[in-house]
Design an enzyme around this catalytic site. Structure first.
Site, PDB file in Angstrom:
ATOM      1  N   ASN A   9       3.199  -2.331  11.308  1.00 23.12           N
ATOM      2  CA  ASN A   9       4.130  -2.293  10.179  1.00 23.12           C
ATOM      3  C   ASN A   9       5.503  -2.696  10.720  1.00 23.12           C
ATOM      4  OD1 ASN A   9       5.828  -1.621   8.084  1.00 23.12           O
ATOM      5  ND2 ASN A   9       5.422   0.588   8.173  1.00 23.12           N
ATOM      6  N   GLU A 166       0.249  10.065   8.703  1.00 24.36           N
ATOM      7  CA  GLU A 166       1.479   9.888   9.460  1.00 24.36           C
ATOM      8  C   GLU A 166       2.396  11.093   9.256  1.00 24.36           C
ATOM      9  OE1 GLU A 166       2.280   5.422  10.176  1.00 24.36           O
ATOM     10  OE2 GLU A 166       3.095   5.907   8.215  1.00 24.36           O
TER      11      GLU A 166
END
Ligand code: PGA
Length: 250
Positions: A9, A166
């Protein structure tokens, strides 16, 4: 041998030229990887990076998308536009979207259903803050994010969804959940999924871990039974830090 799913990302980093250079480098260095690998550049670089990764082993991802197909939605990027560029995957519900841009589970669910409708692979991000963890709310927070995020997703569509756990306190902070802590949450996510879709579907689900994943902790994290890959932020911005994560077992 298990195949892992490693995703990068890139967040709000890199010009078009820098993105193309990084993508080219990754294509050449990851040519023979046996893992599933995805990179998610900024919207502005998607079209150019799409040209680089076309026909290679690298999947192209977007970091977000709008909740509507098209229309008067200033500043949004639609699923149709992403498909048009060759985007295959979209990251949804990242904690930075949830916390800085107030995205809630209902909005994320709407995006997820839209992504599935158009054949994109959604990565649904879930995670608790430190405050929530310390207040003993870990399971209720994660459970709600998983259940509400997947509302209306049937068993066949679930097979195309990826979940990324996460913990918010581990993102960009250098703090990683211990592999055992992360695995316990992944196991809990599978329990929630099992209740919704049955044990076989829960077991088959790919659950990535994200939050300060680096070359030196990747092997230990990926060695845990319930961790199937990684969503990597900071370390995905350079070949010398990302490639060793993809090649963690090499
Ligand atoms: P990090 O970010 O690897 O920089 O902690 C992970 C993420 O936000 O996806």
């Amino acid at each position: 041998m298990k195949q892992f799913y490693i995703a990068g990302n890139w967040k709000m980093h890199k010009t078009v030229a820098e993105s193309v250079a990084l993508a080219r480098d990754l294509v050449s260095k990851l040519g023979s990887t046996r893992q599933k690998v995805m990179i998610a550049p900024a919207f502005t670089a998607l079209a150019s990076v799409a040209e680089v990764v076309k026909g290679t082993q690298l999947r192209l991802g977007a970091q977000n998308m709008g909740p509507e197909e098209q229309g008067a939605h200033t500043g949004e990027v639609s699923v149709l536009m992403l498909k048009d560029l060759g985007v295959q995957t979209v990251i949804l519900g990242h904690s930075e979207r949830r916390h800085s841009y107030r995205e809630d589970d209902a909005l994320i669910n709407k995006k997820l259903l839209l992504a599935l409708k158009h054949g994109l692979e959604p990565i649904l991000c879930v995670g608790e803050t430190l405050e929530e963890r310390e207040a003993g709310k870990l399971e209720s927070v994660i459970g709600t994010q998983v259940r509400d995020g997947l509302k209306g997703v049937d068993a066949a569509a679930l097979a195309r969804v990826i979940i990324a756990y996460e913990p918010v306190w581990a993102i960009g902070t250098g703090k990683t959940a211990t592999p055992q802590d992360a695995d316990a949450v992944h196991l809990y996510i599978r329990k929630v999924l099992g209740g919704l879709y049955g044990e076989a579907a829960a077991k088959a689900m790919v659950i990535q871990y994200g939050g300060s994943v680096k070359a030196d902790n990747a092997a230990e994290l990926m060695g845990m039974p319930n961790i199937d890959g990684a969503l990597v932020g900071g370390a995905s911005l350079k070949p010398e830090t990302f490639v060793p994560i993809v090649d963690f077992s090499a």
